[in-house]
Design an enzyme around this catalytic site. Structure first.
Site, short mmCIF file in Angstrom:
data_model
loop_
_atom_site.label_atom_id
_atom_site.label_comp_id
_atom_site.label_asym_id
_atom_site.label_seq_id
_atom_site.Cartn_x
_atom_site.Cartn_y
_atom_site.Cartn_z
N ASP A 109 0.78 2.13 9.28
CA ASP A 109 0.37 1.34 10.46
C ASP A 109 1.42 1.35 11.57
O ASP A 109 1.09 1.05 12.72
CB ASP A 109 0.10 -0.12 10.06
CG ASP A 109 -0.94 -0.25 8.97
OD1 ASP A 109 -1.76 0.67 8.82
OD2 ASP A 109 -0.92 -1.27 8.25
N ARG A 122 -4.56 -1.88 10.62
CA ARG A 122 -4.54 -3.34 10.51
C ARG A 122 -4.58 -3.99 11.90
O ARG A 122 -5.45 -3.64 12.67
CB ARG A 122 -3.32 -3.80 9.71
CG ARG A 122 -3.72 -4.71 8.56
CD ARG A 122 -2.53 -5.29 7.88
NE ARG A 122 -2.18 -4.57 6.69
CZ ARG A 122 -2.73 -4.78 5.50
NH1 ARG A 122 -3.67 -5.69 5.36
NH2 ARG A 122 -2.36 -4.09 4.46
N ARG A 166 -0.48 -6.77 -4.85
CA ARG A 166 -0.87 -8.10 -5.34
C ARG A 166 0.25 -8.71 -6.16
O ARG A 166 0.03 -9.67 -6.90
CB ARG A 166 -2.11 -7.99 -6.21
CG ARG A 166 -3.21 -7.20 -5.56
CD ARG A 166 -4.40 -7.10 -6.45
NE ARG A 166 -5.08 -8.39 -6.51
CZ ARG A 166 -6.34 -8.55 -6.88
NH1 ARG A 166 -7.05 -7.51 -7.21
NH2 ARG A 166 -6.88 -9.73 -6.91
N THR A 202 5.02 2.34 6.19
CA THR A 202 3.61 2.00 6.40
C THR A 202 3.00 3.01 7.36
O THR A 202 3.65 3.44 8.32
CB THR A 202 3.37 0.59 6.97
OG1 THR A 202 2.00 0.51 7.40
CG2 THR A 202 4.22 0.24 8.16
N GLY A 222 0.84 -1.20 0.00
CA GLY A 222 0.00 0.00 0.00
C GLY A 222 0.87 1.25 0.00
O GLY A 222 1.96 1.26 0.58
N ASP A 282 5.52 -4.85 5.77
CA ASP A 282 5.96 -6.20 6.15
C ASP A 282 5.92 -7.19 4.98
O ASP A 282 6.84 -7.97 4.78
CB ASP A 282 5.21 -6.72 7.38
CG ASP A 282 3.70 -6.67 7.21
OD1 ASP A 282 3.23 -6.15 6.17
OD2 ASP A 282 2.99 -7.14 8.11
N ASP A 293 3.70 -0.81 12.12
CA ASP A 293 3.71 -2.14 12.75
C ASP A 293 4.98 -2.94 12.46
O ASP A 293 5.03 -4.14 12.72
CB ASP A 293 2.47 -2.94 12.29
CG ASP A 293 2.41 -3.13 10.78
OD1 ASP A 293 3.24 -2.51 10.06
OD2 ASP A 293 1.54 -3.87 10.30
#
Ligand code: F6P
Length: 361
Positions: free
Chosen positions: A140, A184, A75, A138, A11, A116, A142
């Protein structure tokens, strides 16, 4: 070191262009090294005609731009690559072709800017002999082994500003505003947005919540004269004994499970148990778009420069990271070990609880 490749995978997030810019500028100025931009994540190493030269001229003006000028894909995993054979989708391992294409481009190294998923792919390619270095991105936040990822602070800024706006309308109508944020399976965005935006309750994946406790907080506020409340809910939050809310299951070789919907569930429950008017806002991809904040521009620049230095020092199979104020590097093997979750008994969670924010526990 004559020619290096750079790609952005997974993303998008604010600050990707600032990293690309720093890679190109420092490779050129410090090492007289050419940079090849690889388009649409790992797709650019699988499909033909998806690479281009990036000179300092090509990257003028991209520092404040959101998104990525190279394009990205979540993807395009070469180890589980989706191909259409006889009108049917098949999942194939094309990693050997990726290595071959990397070699035929004459690249000495590859900078993978990703979260990740992309960093795990980078790690697997490294194990196959590809000289990669990783840069953690990211919203996030994370990723293990770095104090912070670029993109996160911009997302928190955007979401906190949204909370400021929701406060005024909530106050006017004496309503409860529930705001679902991304993140997430970790609650960093919710936690920092909730503190930065003055929320009354914050629900995060690391602390399964009891809706009765969240409602009690809102009712207590009402009794004391505060007829509006703000509840920030992380998309990965879940009630005690309940499940994460999933919008779409993951697909083989495709995108990961998509989370969402918990904001509406929490909103409905609060309406039912408090008898107050509730409105729900899902911030969604607004948190990913737009110009990076100054912190992220600076961090991205530091990461990009450090990645090129790491290539020059042959530190392959590693990722740049921030430790305190210092830029360091860490093995991709360590990064692949899990996710950086919010500690629930120290730090910001405790700070938030000290000022009365409820986590529904
Ligand atoms: O990982 C970044 C992130 O924005 C998550 O917070 C969110 O769950 C996901 O990506 C959304 O992905 P997509 O862009 O595929 O909808």
């Amino acid at each position: 070191m004559k020619k290096i490749g750079v790609l952005t995978g997974g993303g998008d997030c604010p600050g990707l262009n600032a990293v690309i810019r720093a890679v190109v500028k420092s490779a050129s100025a410090k090492y007289n090294c050419e940079v090849i931009g690889i388009e649409d994540g790992f797709d650019g190493l699988v499909l033909p005609n998806k690479t281009r030269n990036l000179t300092p001229w090509d990257i003028r003006g991209i520092l404040p731009l959101g998104g990525t000028v190279l394009g990205t894909s979540n993807r395009a995993n070469p180890f589980k690559y989706r191909v259409i054979v006889n009108d049917k989708t098949e999942v194939k391992d094309v990693s050997k072709e990726v290595i071959k294409n990397f070699q035929s481009l004459g690249l000495d190294a590859l900078v993978v800017i990703g979260g990740d998923g992309s960093l795990n792919i980078a790690h697997e390619l490294f194990k196959m002999g590809c000289p990669v270095v990783g840069v953690p991105k990211t919203i996030d936040n994370d990723i293990l082994a770095t104090d912070v990822t670029f993109g996160f602070n911009t997302a928190v800024q955007t979401a906190s500003e949204a909370l400021d706006r929701l406060h005024t309308t909530a106050e006017s109508h004496h309503r409860v505003m529930v705001v679902e944020v991304m993140g997430r399976y970790v609650g960093w965005i919710a936690l920092e947005t909730g503190i930065g935006g003055g929320a009354d309750a914050i629900l995060i994946p690391e602390i399964p919540f009891d809706i009765a406790k969240v409602c009690k907080k809102i009712i207590d506020r009402k009794k004391s004269g505060n007829r509006a409340s703000i509840v920030v809910v992380s998309e990965g939050a879940k009630p005690i004994g309940g499940e994460v809310s999933v919008l779409c299951a993951s697909e083989a070789g495709g995108s990961a499970e998509r989370l969402g919907g918990i904001g509406n569930k929490v909103g409905a429950d609060i309406g039912k148990y408090t008898d107050m008017e509730v409105r729900v806002t899902v911030l969604g991809h607004l948190q990913r778009g737009g110009s990076p904040c100054a912190f992220d521009r600076i961090l991205s620049t530091r990461f990009g420069v450090a990645a090129v230095d790491m290539i020059s020092n042959k530190r392959f199979g590693e990722m740049v990271c921030l430790k305190g104020q210092r830029i360091e590097s860490v093995s991709l093997n360590d990064v692949a070990k899990g996710q950086k979750r919010v500690p629930t008994e120290e730090g910001l969670v405790k700070t938030a609880e000290s000022i009365g924010i409820s986590f529904g526990r």
